[in-house]
Design an enzyme around this catalytic site. Structure first.
Site, PDB file in Angstrom:
ATOM      1  CG  ASP A  48      -1.904   1.109   1.235  1.00  0.00           C
ATOM      2  OD1 ASP A  48      -2.440   1.418   2.305  1.00  0.00           O
ATOM      3  OD2 ASP A  48      -2.159   1.683   0.152  1.00  0.00           O
ATOM      4  CG  ASP A 105      -6.256  -4.937   1.752  1.00  0.00           C
ATOM      5  OD1 ASP A 105      -6.886  -4.238   0.924  1.00  0.00           O
ATOM      6  OD2 ASP A 105      -5.880  -4.499   2.864  1.00  0.00           O
ATOM      7  CB  CYS A 138     -11.230 -25.985   8.904  1.00  0.00           C
ATOM      8  SG  CYS A 138      -9.797 -24.917   8.652  1.00  0.00           S
ATOM      9  CB  CYS A 185      -6.153 -24.704   9.051  1.00  0.00           C
ATOM     10  SG  CYS A 185      -6.786 -24.540  10.741  1.00  0.00           S
ATOM     11  CB  CYS A 234      -9.288 -27.406  12.124  1.00  0.00           C
ATOM     12  SG  CYS A 234     -10.066 -25.795  12.407  1.00  0.00           S
ATOM     13  CG  HIS A 248      -9.335 -21.483  11.986  1.00  0.00           C
ATOM     14  ND1 HIS A 248      -9.817 -22.609  11.338  1.00  0.00           N
ATOM     15  CD2 HIS A 248     -10.395 -20.631  12.076  1.00  0.00           C
ATOM     16  CE1 HIS A 248     -11.096 -22.454  11.056  1.00  0.00           C
ATOM     17  NE2 HIS A 248     -11.483 -21.261  11.499  1.00  0.00           N
TER      18      HIS A 248
END
Lengths: 403, 415
Positions: free
Chosen positions: A105, A279, A317, A319, A322, A348
């Site tokens: 940015d 974002d 999930c 990830c 999890c 997560h």
């Protein structure tokens, strides 16, 4: 100060976006960005790693989650550690050892978020550093210079940002100034072959101003366009109309980056409206407050109701959090002073966002995006008809009805 | 569980503990350290980041102070703390207290001991203590004990005697309760040697505790600042001399490299690894060398490096950090120092940890200056790996009869 459009710039901007599929009802698109540090599937959610780090998680963890592009912030990095040091470290990629893409940015948003420390003139934004009281001038040229040193794959123009709750002549002033600053950024950009400079559409919540900005900025052949000045305090009704107006006037063959949007519902709706890139600090920030994102909303894991809940955050999930841990364990860990708790949730929540975007993309490619939207809203709100009014209206405007 | 000694050199024991764990097929080499955890998790580290570390110990240390308040949850969970924290493959030792944050004194009675968690004090009688252990189901656990005789500077003989009496009473009660519990048959009780600074009481504690069917011994009350350990080392030798050879000796509160070696020389086998955590919390990285047989060129380079570090460190050693009330040692460098701002070397040249393979001192410096969470993660990864590497070198040195060289190297780097 009218800017002359340089004819050579019309040929020089690369086409970095390849469209793979388009929804036949809405404006949703699936695509692929070709960037210097590898391809990125769109729609894409880009997690925010402001100060050359994703808060609490390693580059390896972020890579393992499938993230291929994330954000850094010019204002912060320009102050600490500074562009000279980062250049010595082989750019931001080298400094943080991130092998994939980076978007920086320009520092423009800090004008709003740090408004008490900033002063805007035609020259640029004058900031007073919160760390040592030193004054810095962030001009379009300076911002591009810093971003050139950082070496990010996508760089943002310095725009004159006003809060979306501001009305009156300041909004118009900021919109025209942003156009002039865009031209100054284009002129100052030293590495158009290695770094893609995006324009940022301003104009606040005024349709006419937005339209003017769109008309002018699309005359400049930049590789991509961002929709800025939204996702502040404005009403959602105004928000979606400005997004829809913008996407209707932006070229189809260039990416549309909607800045500062990250709530799941907003992402799904704005994909329907034709946005490709997003974002937001929300998912990672809310993780550090103990909140885990799930298809039905979020779980405030510090609350007592999770004390003996031995299920994972989300059984679907994939990830690492999890796979290994229960809500009960995370609850206990969140009440300790071990920072690992925050990292589990950050992992997560990023996974949640990336998995959501993946699912959205698959549904567009497989020509079932409208059904996906209905399912999503049903899960999130209990019933598609219980979806918030603004979202229902926004979706209806692009041909998606929620029964 | 069986401890086989391979050799004993100058009081240092090298060996292997076999038949560990619920399935009885795990082993552990000694001398060893335990993985330090807070509320069942390595500090700052998730399963993912923990497993990029090389040489993670087979056994992790849990603290009752961080887990006692979750008793009800664990009782309902039923499957034990290992699975609850996501470490079902790890051997687990449960100590009473957290070595980093000692608890307030004055809360031990004839019938109960208290630990301090986030929610406050948890008072435990022998029955409550064993009920908690039943919910935790650790492989080893420190028996309920009275460790307060060592708190005061000059504890009275009376207080020392009381600590031994109470601890033996707790031990007998706990062993009796263990017999009545089917679940706890697979867990091993570690007897605790107390007695303050009174030799007679220490010996009594050792002899009496050794008579009970415990699986190992915890030497309590030797922690404190380096000066206090110095004066207690003579006690330590006398105590271990009274203990059976075929059972492991653990010590709590001792984790500095130089102190570890002193204790190994006096018959201690197992240590806690909280020192690398303390180093991490003050924004420092372990850099001490444990390469006791470098090639001559490396020695020169290292000496030059070490000299420079020591010189600089002397000036800054007085930094006290609030988080752990510990002064910086000469085993580490302080990454917050301005001189690391443009240092693009890894923390330690040749270190194979994730941090050293991927990042620079300049980056860590930046993360510390900007107060980023990743600083703690990366430093913890490096500091643990470095420390576990140190323990590996102790075992290697013992194997090849080079412990004297290692000790000399470590002492040279101690302040």
């Amino acid at each position: 100060m009218a800017a002359a459009v340089n004819p050579t710039s019309l040929e020089s901007a690369p086409r970095i976006m390849r469209l793979v599929a388009e929804c036949s009802r809405s404006r949703a698109r699936a695509g692929e960005l070709r960037l210097p540090h590898g391809p990125v599937a769109t729609p894409v959610f880009m997690p925010v790693g402001t100060q050359a780090t994703m808060k609490g998680i390693t580059a390896e963890q972020l890579d393992a989650l499938g993230c291929r592009i994330c954000l850094g912030n010019t204002y912060h990095l320009g102050l600490r550690p500074g562009p000279e040091l980062i250049q010595k470290a082989h750019g931001l990629h080298g400094f943080m050892n991130w092998p994939h893409n980076l978007l920086t940015d320009s520092g423009g948003f800090q004008m709003v978020s740090l408004v008490s420390l900033s002063e805007v003139t035609e020259e640029g934004v004058r900031f007073r550093s919160p760390y040592d009281g030193d004054e810095t001038l962030l001009s379009p040229e300076k911002s591009v210079e810093i971003q050139n040193a950082l070496g990010s794959d996508i760089i943002m123009q310095l725009d004159d940002v006003v809060s979306s709750t501001v009305t009156g002549p300041r909004v118009e002033e900021a919109m025209y100034r942003s156009i002039r600053w865009l031209d100054r950024c284009i002129a100052a950009h030293q590495r158009p072959d290695k770094q893609n400079l995006f324009a940022i559409i301003q104009g606040g919540l005024d349709a006419d101003l937005r339209a003017t900005c769109l008309e002018e900025m699309t005359k400049r052949d930049v590789p991509g366009f961002a929709i800025g000045g939204l996702s502040g305090g404005e009403s959602k009704g105004q928000f979606w109309r400005m997004v829809a107006l913008s996407t209707s006037r932006l070229p189809k063959d260039k990416p549309r980056y909607l800045m500062g949007v990250g709530y799941a519902t907003d992402l799904v709706v704005c994909v329907a409206l034709g946005c490709d890139m997003f974002d937001c600090v929300f998912p990672t920030r809310t993780a550090r407050f103990g909140s885990a994102l799930v298809p039905t909303g979020n779980l405030q894991l510090k609350k007592k109701q999770y004390e003996k809940d031995f299920r994972p955050i989300d059984s679907n999930c994939t990830c690492p959090t999890c796979q290994k841990h229960s809500r009960a364990f995370l609850h206990a860990l969140l009440h300790s002073d071990n920072t690992a708790a925050l990292h589990h949730l950050t992992v997560h929540n990023i996974a949640y966002q990336l998995q959501l975007m993946s699912a959205v993309r698959a549904s567009i490619v497989e020509k079932r995006f409208p059904d996906f939207v209905r399912d999503f809203m049903g899960t999130m709100y209990g019933d598609p008809t219980l979806c918030p009014t603004w979202a229902t209206e926004a979706l209806a405007s692009v041909g998606i009805t929620l029964r | 569980m069986k401890l086989n000694l391979t050799k004993v050199v100058n009081g240092c024991r090298l060996g292997k503990i076999k038949n560990l764990g619920k399935t009885g097929d795990r082993t552990m080499d000694i001398p060893a350290c335990l993985l330090y955890t807070k509320t069942g998790s390595a500090p700052h580290l998730t399963h993912q980041t923990l497993h990029t570390i090389h040489g993670v110990p087979a056994m992790a240390q849990l603290t009752l102070s961080s887990l006692a308040e979750h008793h009800e949850v664990l009782a309902e969970y039923k499957e034990g703390i290992g699975k609850f924290i996501g470490m079902p493959e790890s051997l687990l030792y449960c100590s009473l207290h957290d070595p980093v944050s000692p608890c307030p004194a004055g809360y031990v009675t004839n019938k109960s001991v208290s630990v301090w968690g986030i929610g406050g004090r948890v008072e435990m009688t022998a029955s409550k203590f064993m009920a908690i252990q039943q919910a935790l189901q650790p492989d080893w656990f420190q028996c309920l004990s009275d460790g307060e005789a060592s708190f005061e500077e000059a504890a009275s003989i009376k207080r020392a005697r009381k600590s031994v009496d109470r601890s033996l009473l707790f031990l007998d009660n706990c062993l009796r309760l263990q017999e009545e519990s089917e679940v706890l048959q697979k867990s091993t009780v570690i007897g605790v040697i107390e007695g303050g600074d009174v030799m007679e009481e220490r010996l009594r504690s050792a002899r009496e505790t050794a008579k009970r069917p415990v699986g190992g011994f915890l030497l309590d009350g030797f922690q404190g600042n380096p000066a206090t350990l110095e004066t207690r080392l003579y006690l330590l030798s006398s105590v271990t001399a009274e203990l059976p050879e075929d059972k492991p000796r653990l010590i709590c509160g001792v984790s500095r490299p130089d102190e570890v070696l002193e204790c190994i020389e006096r018959g201690v086998d197992i240590f806690e690894s909280f020192f690398p955590y303390q180093v991490t919390e003050r924004g420092c990285a372990l850099t001490f060398s444990f390469d006791y047989q470098p090639n001559p060129e490396e020695t020169l380079l290292q000496q030059n490096g070490t000299q420079e570090e020591i010189k600089y460190v002397d000036q800054t050693k007085k930094i006290k950090t609030t988080s752990c009330n510990q002064e910086m040692t000469s085993f580490e460098i302080n990454l917050k120092e301005k001189k690391y701002q443009e240092d693009f070397d890894p923390l330690v040249r040749g270190c194979s940890c994730y941090c050293c393979k991927n990042h620079t001192r300049a980056y860590i410096h930046h993360l510390l200056v900007t107060n980023e969470l990743l600083a703690g993660v990366l430093l913890m990864m490096h500091n643990f790996e470095h420390y576990f590497g140190f323990f590996h070198s102790i075992r290697e040195a013992l194997k090849s009869d080079r412990l004297a060289q290692l000790k000399e190297l470590i002492c040279r780097q101690a302040s």
